[in-house]
Design an enzyme around this catalytic site. Structure first.
Site, PDB file in Angstrom:
ATOM      1  CB  SER A 103      43.486   9.321   1.639  1.00  0.00           C
ATOM      2  OG  SER A 103      44.374   8.238   1.717  1.00  0.00           O
ATOM      3  N   GLY A 130      47.698   8.083   1.499  1.00  0.00           N
ATOM      4  CA  GLY A 130      47.854   9.292   2.303  1.00  0.00           C
ATOM      5  C   GLY A 130      47.415  10.520   1.543  1.00  0.00           C
ATOM      6  N   GLY A 170      47.602  14.737   0.267  1.00  0.00           N
ATOM      7  CA  GLY A 170      48.563  15.732  -0.199  1.00  0.00           C
ATOM      8  C   GLY A 170      49.051  15.515  -1.616  1.00  0.00           C
ATOM      9  CB  CYS A 183      46.509   5.235  -2.527  1.00  0.00           C
ATOM     10  SG  CYS A 183      45.450   6.673  -2.812  1.00  0.00           S
ATOM     11  CG  PHE A 184      50.631   9.765  -1.066  1.00  0.00           C
ATOM     12  CD1 PHE A 184      50.305  10.781  -1.946  1.00  0.00           C
ATOM     13  CD2 PHE A 184      51.624  10.007  -0.132  1.00  0.00           C
ATOM     14  CE1 PHE A 184      50.948  12.008  -1.908  1.00  0.00           C
ATOM     15  CE2 PHE A 184      52.274  11.226  -0.071  1.00  0.00           C
ATOM     16  CZ  PHE A 184      51.940  12.225  -0.969  1.00  0.00           C
ATOM     17  CG  ASN A 199      40.452   9.335  -1.007  1.00  0.00           C
ATOM     18  OD1 ASN A 199      40.303  10.362  -1.657  1.00  0.00           O
ATOM     19  ND2 ASN A 199      40.775   9.346   0.280  1.00  0.00           N
ATOM     20  N   GLY A 203      43.437  12.400  -5.809  1.00  0.00           N
ATOM     21  CA  GLY A 203      43.270  13.573  -6.659  1.00  0.00           C
ATOM     22  C   GLY A 203      44.467  13.844  -7.536  1.00  0.00           C
ATOM     23  CG  PHE A 204      47.831  14.922  -6.793  1.00  0.00           C
ATOM     24  CD1 PHE A 204      48.402  16.019  -7.429  1.00  0.00           C
ATOM     25  CD2 PHE A 204      47.157  15.127  -5.594  1.00  0.00           C
ATOM     26  CE1 PHE A 204      48.300  17.288  -6.873  1.00  0.00           C
ATOM     27  CE2 PHE A 204      47.049  16.388  -5.032  1.00  0.00           C
ATOM     28  CZ  PHE A 204      47.618  17.478  -5.682  1.00  0.00           C
ATOM     29  CG  HIS A 263      42.447   2.668  -1.015  1.00  0.00           C
ATOM     30  ND1 HIS A 263      42.423   3.290   0.212  1.00  0.00           N
ATOM     31  CD2 HIS A 263      42.949   3.590  -1.877  1.00  0.00           C
ATOM     32  CE1 HIS A 263      42.869   4.534   0.105  1.00  0.00           C
ATOM     33  NE2 HIS A 263      43.189   4.733  -1.166  1.00  0.00           N
ATOM     34  CD  GLU A 288      42.123  -0.917   2.067  1.00  0.00           C
ATOM     35  OE1 GLU A 288      41.279  -0.014   2.000  1.00  0.00           O
ATOM     36  OE2 GLU A 288      43.225  -0.854   1.486  1.00  0.00           O
TER      37      GLU A 288
END
Length: 391
Positions: A49, A237, A239, A265-266, A307, A309-310, A357, A359
């Site tokens: 990520s 991930g 982006g 996450c992503f 983790n 940023g979006f 996350h 885990e």
């Protein structure tokens, strides 16, 4: 001892921090972000990520335990650049295979040490994440040229990066025994879309009885369904989720086939977009292992590892209707720091996701139960489907 070569960290706003080269020499361009973990720097570096980002570690002393093969979350380190206050001169841990600097050099990660990471963090916290560059060796040129390189580099918004970290081809992994069990209790094949998946995530999914088929981010609906999966999973991930339209379309196809889904996450952001909601860029994101999140299902506060940023753009205080036609949706988790959406649950289809996350490698284990929650969802859906067919 030979003195380290000079290096510079140049921020988009023109601020320059000077220190010494650490890791590979050259130039690294990316988005400067800060990670607040006091431990687990190896897990941070090998988290895909972080691709496209220059990671500033807020913990002042980095590298003292070296690195080892067992703790790696993927095949290499991924950040564009790496920034630390004090790089350990020695490795002092019986599990270490090599020094952190050796791994940075091998993986081509350009770093800088000896800078005031507290000052850098405060600036990013106040101004927001911004483009930056780490320069050392022959790339350390005059300030104006370095700043021009930073300002000419791409913004994180609008970038698609999953293709840089995904598996090049599909592979399978068998189910594992749950902790304390003698043998696995398999329940079928889980299709995992690798957008930057971590090794710990795959291990915990396998311990829930899933035989995994891990697919590249470019997988089509037909390619996924050819494996006859009992459920689907989207990983974390890098982006901008707004630049991942093909994965959104794929997920909508899977949801329309009533396939149970779990995203992390992503994967949470892409579920949000598949349901018809928007996403937006956070000022400086959530990156660290001490993020408090309220789980509305249990009413408990979980300390989580994050983790991103979006974030998904959805109201946290009301039941929602999917603009894409998937029925009712609720925000199942939200951040207690800033009310950011931390999880989604579809109420009319078998799908849920979390932004963090569970885990938590390395980090707290408060949310690991979500993997068993996913197993229960798959089994309940299977039982409900069998009942409908019998009737």
């Amino acid at each position: 001892m030979t003195a380290a070569a000079p290096a510079a960290l140049v921020l988009e706003d023109g601020t320059i921090y000077r220190g010494s080269a650490y890791g590979a020499a050259g130039v690294a361009l990316g988005e400067a972000v800060f990670a607040t973990g006091m431990t687990g720097y190896q897990e941070t570096l090998t988290d895909p990520s972080y691709a496209g980002q220059i990671v500033v570690q807020t913990a002042p002393h980095i590298g003292n335990t070296g690195v080892n093969a067992e703790d790696a979350e993927s095949r290499r380190a991924w950040p564009s650049g790496y920034v630390v206050r004090a790089a350990s001169r020695v490795v002092s841990n019986w599990r270490a295979d090599e020094s952190l600097e050796a791994q940075l050099e091998r993986d081509g990660i350009v770093g800088i040490a000896g800078v005031d990471t507290r000052a850098i963090t405060r600036r990013l916290r106040s101004v927001g994440s911004m483009r930056a560059g780490v320069f050392s060796g022959d790339a350390l040129v005059d300030d104006d040229a370095m700043l021009a390189s930073v300002r000419e580099s791409p913004q994180m918004a609008g970038r698609s990066l999953a293709e840089t970290v995904t598996t090049p081809e599909a592979y399978t992994l068998p189910a594992l025994p749950a902790p304390g069990a003698d043998e696995a209790d398999p329940i079928g094949t889980l299709a995992v879309l690798d957008l930057g998946v971590k090794a710990s995530t795959l291990r915990y999914l396998r311990e829930q009885g899933f035989d995994l088929v891990v697919l590249p981010q470019s997988a089509t609906l037909d390619e996924v369904l050819a494996h006859e999966p009992v459920a689907a999973f989207y990983s974390n991930g890098p982006g901008d989720p707004a630049a991942s339209e093909s994965q959104v379309v794929l997920l909508q196809g899977l949801l329309r086939r009533d396939l149970p889904f779990f995203g992390i996450c992503f994967g949470n952001q892409l579920l949000g977009r598949a349901l018809g909601f928007g996403t937006y860029k956070l000022p400086f994101g959530h990156r660290g292992i001490n993020q408090p999140v309220l789980d509305r299902t249990t009413g408990r506060v979980e300390i989580t590892s994050q983790n991103h940023g979006f974030a998904v753009d959805a109201a946290i205080d009301q039941e929602l209707v999917s603009p894409a036609g998937f029925g009712r949706v609720e925000v199942s988790h939200f951040s207690l720091n800033d009310d950011v959406v931390e999880g989604l649950r579809a109420l009319d289809i078998p799908a849920f996701s979390v932004q963090y996350h569970p885990e938590s490698a390395a980090g707290p284990n408060d949310a690991r139960h979500l993997f068993s929650r996913f197993r229960e969802l798959v089994l309940e859906h299977r039982a409900g489907t069998s009942t409908k067919e019998a009737n």
